[in-house]
Write a protein that holds these residues in place. Structure first.
Motif, PDB file in Angstrom:
ATOM      1  N   ASP A  87      -1.400  10.465   3.047  1.00 44.65           N
ATOM      2  CA  ASP A  87      -0.483   9.804   2.133  1.00 44.65           C
ATOM      3  C   ASP A  87      -1.083   8.469   1.729  1.00 44.65           C
ATOM      4  O   ASP A  87      -1.656   7.782   2.552  1.00 44.65           O
ATOM      5  N   PRO A  88      -0.948   8.125   0.442  1.00 47.56           N
ATOM      6  CA  PRO A  88      -1.559   6.876  -0.015  1.00 47.56           C
ATOM      7  C   PRO A  88      -1.174   5.662   0.830  1.00 47.56           C
ATOM      8  O   PRO A  88      -2.014   4.865   1.206  1.00 47.56           O
ATOM      9  N   GLY A  89       0.103   5.570   1.134  1.00 47.50           N
ATOM     10  CA  GLY A  89       0.536   4.368   1.836  1.00 47.50           C
ATOM     11  C   GLY A  89       0.417   4.479   3.339  1.00 47.50           C
ATOM     12  O   GLY A  89       0.798   3.561   4.049  1.00 47.50           O
ATOM     13  N   GLY A  90      -0.107   5.598   3.827  1.00 47.11           N
ATOM     14  CA  GLY A  90      -0.067   5.838   5.277  1.00 47.11           C
ATOM     15  C   GLY A  90      -1.228   5.219   6.016  1.00 47.11           C
ATOM     16  O   GLY A  90      -1.864   5.876   6.819  1.00 47.11           O
ATOM     17  N   GLY A  91      -1.537   3.979   5.714  1.00 45.36           N
ATOM     18  CA  GLY A  91      -2.680   3.337   6.353  1.00 45.36           C
ATOM     19  C   GLY A  91      -2.612   3.303   7.863  1.00 45.36           C
ATOM     20  O   GLY A  91      -3.429   3.926   8.542  1.00 45.36           O
ATOM     21  N   PRO A  92      -1.637   2.612   8.411  1.00 44.99           N
ATOM     22  CA  PRO A  92      -1.656   2.381   9.846  1.00 44.99           C
ATOM     23  C   PRO A  92      -1.118   3.558  10.671  1.00 44.99           C
ATOM     24  O   PRO A  92      -0.821   3.386  11.830  1.00 44.99           O
ATOM     25  N   SER A  93      -1.009   4.740  10.083  1.00 48.97           N
ATOM     26  CA  SER A  93      -0.408   5.849  10.802  1.00 48.97           C
ATOM     27  C   SER A  93      -1.363   6.507  11.796  1.00 48.97           C
ATOM     28  O   SER A  93      -1.006   7.431  12.493  1.00 48.97           O
ATOM     29  N   ASP A  94      -2.616   6.044  11.826  1.00 49.33           N
ATOM     30  CA  ASP A  94      -3.594   6.699  12.702  1.00 49.33           C
ATOM     31  C   ASP A  94      -3.459   6.228  14.143  1.00 49.33           C
ATOM     32  O   ASP A  94      -4.306   5.523  14.680  1.00 49.33           O
ATOM     33  N   SER A  95      -2.403   6.638  14.762  1.00 56.91           N
ATOM     34  CA  SER A  95      -2.215   6.251  16.153  1.00 56.91           C
ATOM     35  C   SER A  95      -3.092   7.104  17.054  1.00 56.91           C
ATOM     36  O   SER A  95      -3.733   8.044  16.617  1.00 56.91           O
ATOM     37  N   ASP A 125      -6.457  -0.482   0.033  1.00 61.44           N
ATOM     38  CA  ASP A 125      -6.106   0.796   0.638  1.00 61.44           C
ATOM     39  C   ASP A 125      -5.247   1.660  -0.293  1.00 61.44           C
ATOM     40  O   ASP A 125      -4.313   2.315   0.137  1.00 61.44           O
ATOM     41  N   GLN A 126      -5.552   1.619  -1.581  1.00 56.14           N
ATOM     42  CA  GLN A 126      -4.765   2.398  -2.537  1.00 56.14           C
ATOM     43  C   GLN A 126      -5.632   3.437  -3.238  1.00 56.14           C
ATOM     44  O   GLN A 126      -6.812   3.201  -3.485  1.00 56.14           O
ATOM     45  N   PRO A 127      -5.014   4.590  -3.573  1.00 58.47           N
ATOM     46  CA  PRO A 127      -5.741   5.579  -4.376  1.00 58.47           C
ATOM     47  C   PRO A 127      -5.765   5.146  -5.832  1.00 58.47           C
ATOM     48  O   PRO A 127      -5.107   4.164  -6.204  1.00 58.47           O
ATOM     49  N   THR A 128      -6.494   5.879  -6.667  1.00 63.45           N
ATOM     50  CA  THR A 128      -6.499   5.563  -8.100  1.00 63.45           C
ATOM     51  C   THR A 128      -5.139   5.930  -8.693  1.00 63.45           C
ATOM     52  O   THR A 128      -4.552   6.939  -8.340  1.00 63.45           O
ATOM     53  N   LYS A 129      -4.677   5.064  -9.595  1.00 63.47           N
ATOM     54  CA  LYS A 129      -3.370   5.298 -10.220  1.00 63.47           C
ATOM     55  C   LYS A 129      -3.539   5.504 -11.721  1.00 63.47           C
ATOM     56  O   LYS A 129      -4.662   5.440 -12.241  1.00 63.47           O
ATOM     57  N   ASP A 130      -2.392   5.702 -12.407  1.00 69.54           N
ATOM     58  CA  ASP A 130      -2.448   5.981 -13.846  1.00 69.54           C
ATOM     59  C   ASP A 130      -3.260   4.940 -14.602  1.00 69.54           C
ATOM     60  O   ASP A 130      -4.076   5.270 -15.454  1.00 69.54           O
ATOM     61  N   TRP A 131      -3.054   3.670 -14.257  1.00 73.58           N
ATOM     62  CA  TRP A 131      -3.759   2.615 -14.987  1.00 73.58           C
ATOM     63  C   TRP A 131      -5.259   2.720 -14.798  1.00 73.58           C
ATOM     64  O   TRP A 131      -6.029   2.469 -15.719  1.00 73.58           O
ATOM     65  N   HIS A 132      -5.663   3.102 -13.603  1.00 78.10           N
ATOM     66  CA  HIS A 132      -7.096   3.272 -13.376  1.00 78.10           C
ATOM     67  C   HIS A 132      -7.650   4.389 -14.253  1.00 78.10           C
ATOM     68  O   HIS A 132      -8.741   4.280 -14.812  1.00 78.10           O
ATOM     69  N   PHE A 133      -6.839   5.465 -14.378  1.00 79.75           N
ATOM     70  CA  PHE A 133      -7.322   6.578 -15.198  1.00 79.75           C
ATOM     71  C   PHE A 133      -7.410   6.180 -16.663  1.00 79.75           C
ATOM     72  O   PHE A 133      -8.307   6.637 -17.379  1.00 79.75           O
ATOM     73  N   ILE A 134      -6.496   5.302 -17.104  1.00 77.26           N
ATOM     74  CA  ILE A 134      -6.609   4.805 -18.478  1.00 77.26           C
ATOM     75  C   ILE A 134      -7.901   4.004 -18.629  1.00 77.26           C
ATOM     76  O   ILE A 134      -8.642   4.156 -19.602  1.00 77.26           O
TER      77      ILE A 134
END
Lengths: 170, 123
Positions: free
Chosen positions: A12-20, B27-36
């Motif tokens: 999940d994109p926001g699941g950074g610290p979930s790697d326990s 720590d973020q994936p690419t989003k719509d704006w990145h694709f633009i």
């Protein structure tokens, strides 16, 4: 080891610290030990190896086809480098324990190649009228040719000792 | 070939690299704006491909050879779409970092393209 296993769900994109530790332990008990060498950080490695495969292969193809006589050694070495890159790329994409070991071996060959050719070009430049991908430790390619196998080795070792992509996290 | 476009493409690619690198750092994936952003860079790359082919068809020659020149143009055009697709399958910060890497490669290709066309000298 388990041969082919379905790739893990992307995190999940926001699941950074979930790697326990618990996740890691569960993952190492799962049959899928190294299905994820082409996932996560592996994606970046696959991309870079893919780029270098295309680069080295097309470069050597053009050179071998048009002016082989000028610097046969350099061009053949470029072709050999292209083969090694192609093989590692494929292994990373395929995944699985056997592919991981094959890629590990190839990364060693690659590192040895870079170091040998790099030293060779510095000691005896006359042997190389034209540059290869590995000349001067890959200086013409921002030293990526020497960084890539080291990163590859670290990543491939890590994906074994921690038992899969879940533990490697970020 | 057409230096303003080459420079614009290199700058746009580097900006895209920084942007996606920043996403990866957060720590973020690419989003719509990145694709633009990727689409903008890709359109510039396609424009460069068109300009290059028109110049070749007009009887001009690349200093280092037509085949190499066209191969580089094709690689430039394919570069960002490919890493964009990869980032669609890798919905983590590693996808963003992959796009950043691809964009850096594109900028390097621009420098080479400039050499290939002009032999290191003029435009």
């Amino acid at each position: 080891m388990a041969p082919e296993t379905p790739p893990r769900e992307p995190r999940d994109p926001g699941g950074g610290p979930s790697d326990s530790d618990a996740t890691a332990r569960r993952a190492s008990n799962a049959p899928a030990r190294s299905a994820g060498i082409g996932k996560g950080p592996g994606t970046l490695l696959v991309t870079l190896y893919g780029i270098f495969t295309v680069g080295a292969a097309s470069r050597s193809a053009v050179q071998l086809a048009t002016r082989f006589d000028e610097a046969p050694l350099a061009y053949l070495l470029s072709a050999a480098a292209a083969l090694v890159y192609a093989f590692i790329t494929l292994s990373l994409v395929r995944g699985g324990e056997r592919a991981r070991r094959a890629a590990l071996g190839c990364c060693c060959v690659e590192l040895l190649g870079v170091l040998t050719v790099g030293t060779w070009t510095l000691v005896e430049p006359s042997a190389f009228p034209d540059a290869t991908v590995w000349s001067d430790y890959g200086m013409g390619y921002l030293f990526i040719p020497v960084i890539l196998p080291v990163t590859g080795l670290l990543w491939l070792r890590r994906s074994r000792s921690h038992g899969g992509p879940a533990a490697v996290g970020d | 070939m057409f230096t303003p476009l080459t420079v614009a493409l290199a700058v746009a690619a580097l900006a895209l690299a920084v942007w996606c690198g920043w996403a990866a750092y957060r720590d973020q994936p690419t989003k719509d704006w990145h694709f633009i952003g990727m689409a903008v860079v890709s359109v510039l790359a396609l424009a460069q491909l068109a300009v290059g082919i028109v110049r070749l068809a007009g009887g001009e020659d690349a200093a280092e050879g037509t085949v190499i020149f066209v191969a580089y143009l094709a690689a430039v055009a394919a570069c960002v779409p490919v890493v964009g697709l990869i980032s669609l399958t890798e919905r983590t910060k590693w996808g963003s970092l992959t796009v950043a890497a691809g964009a850096v490669v594109l900028a390097v290709l621009q420098a080479r393209l400039h050499e290939i066309w002009g032999g290191g000298g003029g435009a």
